[in-house]
Design a protein around this motif. Structure first.
Motif, PDB file in Angstrom:
ATOM      1  N   ALA A 106       0.823  -1.207   0.000  1.00 58.28           N
ATOM      2  CA  ALA A 106       0.000   0.000   0.000  1.00 58.28           C
ATOM      3  C   ALA A 106       0.859   1.258   0.000  1.00 58.28           C
ATOM      4  N   ALA A 107       1.917   1.260   0.798  1.00 59.56           N
ATOM      5  CA  ALA A 107       2.807   2.425   0.844  1.00 59.56           C
ATOM      6  C   ALA A 107       3.506   2.633  -0.495  1.00 59.56           C
ATOM      7  N   ALA A 108       3.926   1.531  -1.129  1.00 60.89           N
ATOM      8  CA  ALA A 108       4.623   1.643  -2.408  1.00 60.89           C
ATOM      9  C   ALA A 108       3.712   2.215  -3.488  1.00 60.89           C
ATOM     10  N   HIS A 109       2.435   1.881  -3.441  1.00 63.84           N
ATOM     11  CA  HIS A 109       1.503   2.376  -4.462  1.00 63.84           C
ATOM     12  C   HIS A 109       1.048   3.804  -4.180  1.00 63.84           C
ATOM     13  N   PHE A 110       0.601   4.055  -2.971  1.00 63.11           N
ATOM     14  CA  PHE A 110      -0.005   5.356  -2.670  1.00 63.11           C
ATOM     15  C   PHE A 110       1.024   6.431  -2.314  1.00 63.11           C
ATOM     16  N   ILE A 111       2.149   6.038  -1.740  1.00 71.67           N
ATOM     17  CA  ILE A 111       3.184   7.028  -1.387  1.00 71.67           C
ATOM     18  C   ILE A 111       4.290   7.055  -2.422  1.00 71.67           C
ATOM     19  N   GLY A 112       4.785   5.873  -2.799  1.00 70.65           N
ATOM     20  CA  GLY A 112       5.882   5.813  -3.769  1.00 70.65           C
ATOM     21  C   GLY A 112       5.446   6.009  -5.198  1.00 70.65           C
ATOM     22  N   GLY A 113       4.126   5.914  -5.477  1.00 65.88           N
ATOM     23  CA  GLY A 113       3.626   6.118  -6.830  1.00 65.88           C
ATOM     24  C   GLY A 113       3.904   4.976  -7.768  1.00 65.88           C
ATOM     25  N   LEU A 114       4.176   3.772  -7.248  1.00 61.39           N
ATOM     26  CA  LEU A 114       4.451   2.619  -8.103  1.00 61.39           C
ATOM     27  C   LEU A 114       3.143   1.973  -8.555  1.00 61.39           C
ATOM     28  N   SER A 115       3.197   1.336  -9.714  1.00 66.68           N
ATOM     29  CA  SER A 115       2.034   0.598 -10.194  1.00 66.68           C
ATOM     30  C   SER A 115       1.799  -0.602  -9.285  1.00 66.68           C
ATOM     31  N   TRP A 116       0.583  -1.151  -9.317  1.00 60.59           N
ATOM     32  CA  TRP A 116       0.273  -2.267  -8.429  1.00 60.59           C
ATOM     33  C   TRP A 116       1.197  -3.475  -8.638  1.00 60.59           C
ATOM     34  N   PRO A 117       1.538  -3.869  -9.865  1.00 62.65           N
ATOM     35  CA  PRO A 117       2.462  -4.999 -10.004  1.00 62.65           C
ATOM     36  C   PRO A 117       3.801  -4.761  -9.311  1.00 62.65           C
ATOM     37  N   ILE A 118       4.409  -3.593  -9.530  1.00 63.05           N
ATOM     38  CA  ILE A 118       5.711  -3.303  -8.921  1.00 63.05           C
ATOM     39  C   ILE A 118       5.554  -3.084  -7.421  1.00 63.05           C
ATOM     40  N   ALA A 119       4.442  -2.498  -6.991  1.00 65.22           N
ATOM     41  CA  ALA A 119       4.216  -2.256  -5.567  1.00 65.22           C
ATOM     42  C   ALA A 119       4.087  -3.566  -4.798  1.00 65.22           C
ATOM     43  N   THR A 120       3.324  -4.534  -5.354  1.00 64.54           N
ATOM     44  CA  THR A 120       3.173  -5.818  -4.664  1.00 64.54           C
ATOM     45  C   THR A 120       4.490  -6.583  -4.614  1.00 64.54           C
ATOM     46  N   LEU A 121       5.296  -6.453  -5.659  1.00 62.25           N
ATOM     47  CA  LEU A 121       6.591  -7.122  -5.673  1.00 62.25           C
ATOM     48  C   LEU A 121       7.557  -6.463  -4.683  1.00 62.25           C
ATOM     49  N   PHE A 122       7.549  -5.132  -4.631  1.00 67.26           N
ATOM     50  CA  PHE A 122       8.378  -4.422  -3.648  1.00 67.26           C
ATOM     51  C   PHE A 122       7.954  -4.803  -2.234  1.00 67.26           C
ATOM     52  N   GLY A 123       6.649  -4.924  -1.977  1.00 68.84           N
ATOM     53  CA  GLY A 123       6.174  -5.332  -0.664  1.00 68.84           C
ATOM     54  C   GLY A 123       6.639  -6.725  -0.281  1.00 68.84           C
ATOM     55  N   ALA A 124       6.635  -7.646  -1.270  1.00 71.30           N
ATOM     56  CA  ALA A 124       7.093  -9.013  -0.998  1.00 71.30           C
ATOM     57  C   ALA A 124       8.577  -9.046  -0.669  1.00 71.30           C
ATOM     58  N   ILE A 125       9.372  -8.289  -1.410  1.00 71.38           N
ATOM     59  CA  ILE A 125      10.817  -8.246  -1.141  1.00 71.38           C
ATOM     60  C   ILE A 125      11.103  -7.576   0.197  1.00 71.38           C
ATOM     61  N   SER A 126      10.271  -6.611   0.589  1.00 66.49           N
ATOM     62  CA  SER A 126      10.476  -5.903   1.862  1.00 66.49           C
ATOM     63  C   SER A 126      10.244  -6.807   3.063  1.00 66.49           C
ATOM     64  N   VAL A 127       9.572  -7.920   2.864  1.00 63.05           N
ATOM     65  CA  VAL A 127       9.320  -8.867   3.951  1.00 63.05           C
ATOM     66  C   VAL A 127      10.617  -9.449   4.494  1.00 63.05           C
ATOM     67  N   VAL A 128      11.592  -9.629   3.632  1.00 68.02           N
ATOM     68  CA  VAL A 128      12.820 -10.341   3.978  1.00 68.02           C
ATOM     69  C   VAL A 128      13.660  -9.526   4.962  1.00 68.02           C
ATOM     70  N   THR A 129      14.009 -10.159   6.104  1.00 72.57           N
ATOM     71  CA  THR A 129      14.982  -9.586   7.037  1.00 72.57           C
ATOM     72  C   THR A 129      16.151 -10.557   7.088  1.00 72.57           C
ATOM     73  N   GLY A 130      17.204 -10.228   6.370  1.00 70.06           N
ATOM     74  CA  GLY A 130      18.228 -11.210   6.061  1.00 70.06           C
ATOM     75  C   GLY A 130      19.101 -11.653   7.219  1.00 70.06           C
ATOM     76  N   PRO A 131      19.285 -12.981   7.396  1.00 72.95           N
ATOM     77  CA  PRO A 131      20.213 -13.499   8.402  1.00 72.95           C
ATOM     78  C   PRO A 131      21.666 -13.183   8.071  1.00 72.95           C
ATOM     79  N   THR A 132      21.959 -12.940   6.789  1.00 74.35           N
ATOM     80  CA  THR A 132      23.336 -12.580   6.425  1.00 74.35           C
ATOM     81  C   THR A 132      23.762 -11.278   7.075  1.00 74.35           C
ATOM     82  N   VAL A 133      22.804 -10.424   7.386  1.00 77.41           N
ATOM     83  CA  VAL A 133      23.085  -9.189   8.099  1.00 77.41           C
ATOM     84  C   VAL A 133      22.868  -9.373   9.592  1.00 77.41           C
ATOM     85  N   LEU A 134      21.786 -10.074   9.945  1.00 72.48           N
ATOM     86  CA  LEU A 134      21.414 -10.196  11.355  1.00 72.48           C
ATOM     87  C   LEU A 134      22.436 -10.985  12.174  1.00 72.48           C
ATOM     88  N   MET A 135      22.943 -12.084  11.629  1.00 71.99           N
ATOM     89  CA  MET A 135      23.836 -12.934  12.421  1.00 71.99           C
ATOM     90  C   MET A 135      25.091 -12.183  12.872  1.00 71.99           C
TER      91      MET A 135
END
Length: 616
Positions: A106-135
């Motif tokens: 929702a933020a990517a579409h309404f704030i970032g101005g991205l189309s729904w396809p790119i916004a949903t994909l950006f949202g999915a990638i944003s889910v990841v909190t990488g162990p390569t950084v966390l560990m």
């Protein structure tokens, strides 16, 4: 061409290892320097151009590297940690994942101005909190075990699930949405494929994990081949499962790692160390490669709406997702606050963006060229902000050690308890361990922190808080046991941080002493053994503290030092502890305190010059 590729690859490895070493020296997260190194050598100076140098080899190289990294992360997950943080982790990786995806989209579409396809994909990638950084961050911050377990489990589970979600969203928009007349039917197809992918990945990961454990338990694989066999099996599993569903192999290797980690293999620590060494190199290489692959022109596409989007994801979406998903779990507010802030993105997010942005752009999706710079900006921002604040915030909230120079003393003897009392008086965290309540009674009467039980047991590993411990001092009467304790803690704390008493005089019975490779550093000196400490203590020897001043320097102390007095340790003005023999005698400064062990009637000349302050 081959010579240039060899030089490029060698340069990347050397840069990565140099960044890791420099981060260790500077006491900052290595991932920050890796990002800086990749950005400087790539888009800024133009020395590296991974897309051109590696060509078509780059995507599979990154994929295989991420698979190994996630498997190594799974090897670090213990079921006893999951039992402690089970409900919280389940909420974070289910409801929390769904909330993060929805709110970020929702933020990517309404704030970032991205189309729904790119916004949903950006949202999915944003889910990841990488162990390569966390560990590395968790190791650097020394958080309490429960808090660290929450972040570790969330990061390692979210990584493959987020990657799988990103792939399914990508396939929905690029394949099913355009080929199926009803988008709703396409959504059902996506959900069906998601269920199938989860089933295949989880089942194959569990199967391989148990197969490896069975083969290792039954000695069907020799010791020298166990690590290579495990590495080859992980790569094969990743490729095979990816053949069924793209990127589902990431989930499969993670599950396999968790299974192997909890099968009580005798050599599990050796397997972990092997994977840790490989992972350290791979993380260094992949981060530099991905960062160096960014183009300055692409970064220029970011505008104020992009910055507003990043701010919303970091400062609003993550805290709100954590708060809503952990309602009613009983999690402490301090932990909620820390977890709501700490969510650095890593290699999987970067690789997913690099993998999916290119075909989306070629298929004509509007705003697809913004996906890659947005994700990398999110990675860089979260890595820097969270990497530089996790230790400070953890200490502020009481979830991390304020003085990580604590001592674990294994063996409760009258003299070791007296030493523990003095260290505690100087503000050094101390834990005294023994298997006997009787031996620990004086320590309990002195209000020292104790642990009664076998320090090498799984119970100790699951229940003992060691986030404040930086040194181990093994002083039991059993020389072989002392060596075993030091061998157990050396990989975690460092070979120079584990000490034990000398077994026998090396000059007299060299053939009966333990080999240096299977014991810790000799504490204090080479000749004072367990029996000597006990005899001297009952003859009236005691521990003393002497503070160095401008008028009474370390050289003055050494001149006054009597030969019969044994030098024990130095506690610096910053609370750091160094046991004798010191590595660097020139490092002692005004305000440092020298601890010695000597006869009670021996005059301490330094007492004329100072009164030792209390550091509690």
């Amino acid at each position: 061409m081959e010579a240039n590729l060899t030089l490029t690859f060698s340069l990347i490895i050397m840069l990565g290892i140099a960044a890791q070493w420099l981060a260790w020296r500077m006491h900052i997260p290595a991932i920050v320097l890796l990002l800086m190194a990749g950005f400087a050598t790539g888009p800024v100076l133009g020395w590296l151009n991974p897309a051109q140098d590696f060509g078509q080899v780059l995507p599979p190289l990154i994929g295989l590297s991420v698979a190994i990294i996630l498997f190594e992360g799974g090897l670090n997950l213990q079921w006893h940690e999951y039992k402690e943080a089970g409900v919280d982790v389940k909420r974070l990786v289910s409801l929390g994942l769904l909330l993060t995806w929805t709110l970020s989209t929702a933020a990517a579409h309404f704030i970032g101005g991205l189309s729904w396809p790119i916004a949903t994909l950006f949202g999915a990638i944003s889910v990841v909190t990488g162990p390569t950084v966390l560990m590395p961050l968790l190791k650097h911050a020394r958080l309490q075990r429960h808090t660290a377990a929450l972040l570790k489990w969330e990061g390692i589970i979210n990584d493959p699930l987020g990657a799988l979600l990103a792939i399914l969203v990508f396939e929905y928009w690029t394949v099913w949405y355009w080929t199926i007349e009803s988008p709703e039917h396409g959504l059902l197809t996506v959900l069906g494929n998601l269920s199938l992918s989860l089933l295949v990945a989880t089942g194959s990961g569990i199967g391989l994990g148990y197969l490896l454990s069975w083969a290792f338990h039954r000695e069907h694989v020799p010791e020298f081949l166990k690590s290579p066999v495990m590495l080859g099996a992980v790569l094969l599993l990743y490729v095979a499962v990816n053949g069924v569903q793209e990127e589902a192999g990431l989930l499969a290797v993670t599950v396999a790692g968790v299974v192997v980690a909890n099968q009580r293999l005798r050599n599990i620590e050796e397997l972990r160390r092997f994977k840790q060494y490989i992972t350290l190199v791979l993380v260094s290489v992949v981060f530099i490669v991905l960062t160096a692959n960014i183009e300055l022109e692409v970064l220029a596409n970011l505008d104020w709406r992009s910055l507003a989007l990043l701010g919303t994801v970091i400062f609003l979406v993550r805290p709100l997702s954590v708060y809503l998903s952990t309602l009613g779990t009983g999690m402490k507010w301090q932990e909620k606050l820390l977890i709501a802030w700490i969510a650095p993105r890593g290699i999987v997010a970067a690789s997913m963006a690099g993998l999916l942005a290119f075909p989306l752009t070629h298929q004509g999706f509007g705003g697809a060229d913004q996906l890659l710079p947005l994700v990398f900006a999110l990675i860089a921002t979260t890595v820097i902000l969270h990497g530089l604040t996790i230790e400070w915030l953890g200490r502020l909230l009481g979830l991390a050690s304020r003085n990580p120079s604590g001592i674990l003393i294994v063996g409760a003897t009258p003299w070791s308890i007296e030493l523990a009392r003095l260290l505690k008086e100087l503000g050094v965290p101390v834990i005294v361990n023994d298997t006997s309540w009787h031996h620990l009674r004086p320590a309990r009467m002195s209000n020292l922190k104790i642990y009664r039980g076998q320090i090498l047991s799984e119970t100790a590993e699951s229940s003992l808080e060691l986030h404040e411990i930086s040194h181990v001092l093994a002083v039991t009467a059993n020389d072989a046991y002392n060596a075993l304790v030091c061998t157990r803690f050396a990989p975690e704390l460092g070979q120079n941080q584990v000490f034990q008493l000398p077994s026998l005089s090396a000059s007299k019975q060299e053939d009966k002493t333990l080999a240096r490779t299977v014991r810790g550093r000799i504490a204090f000196d080479e000749s004072t053994q367990y029996e000597d400490f006990m005899r001297l203590y009952y003859h009236g020897w005691e521990f003393r503290k002497t503070q160095l001043t401008e008028a009474y320097t370390y050289q003055d102390y050494l001149q006054d030092h009597q030969q019969e007095t044994l030098l024990i340790a130095v506690v610096t003005q910053h609370g750091q502890v160094m046991f004798y023999p010191l590595v660097d005698l020139d490092s002692l400064q005004t305000g440092d305190i020298v601890i010695s062990f000597g006869p009670s009637d021996l005059e301490n000349k330094s007492e004329k010059h100072r009164k030792i302050p209390n550091r509690n």
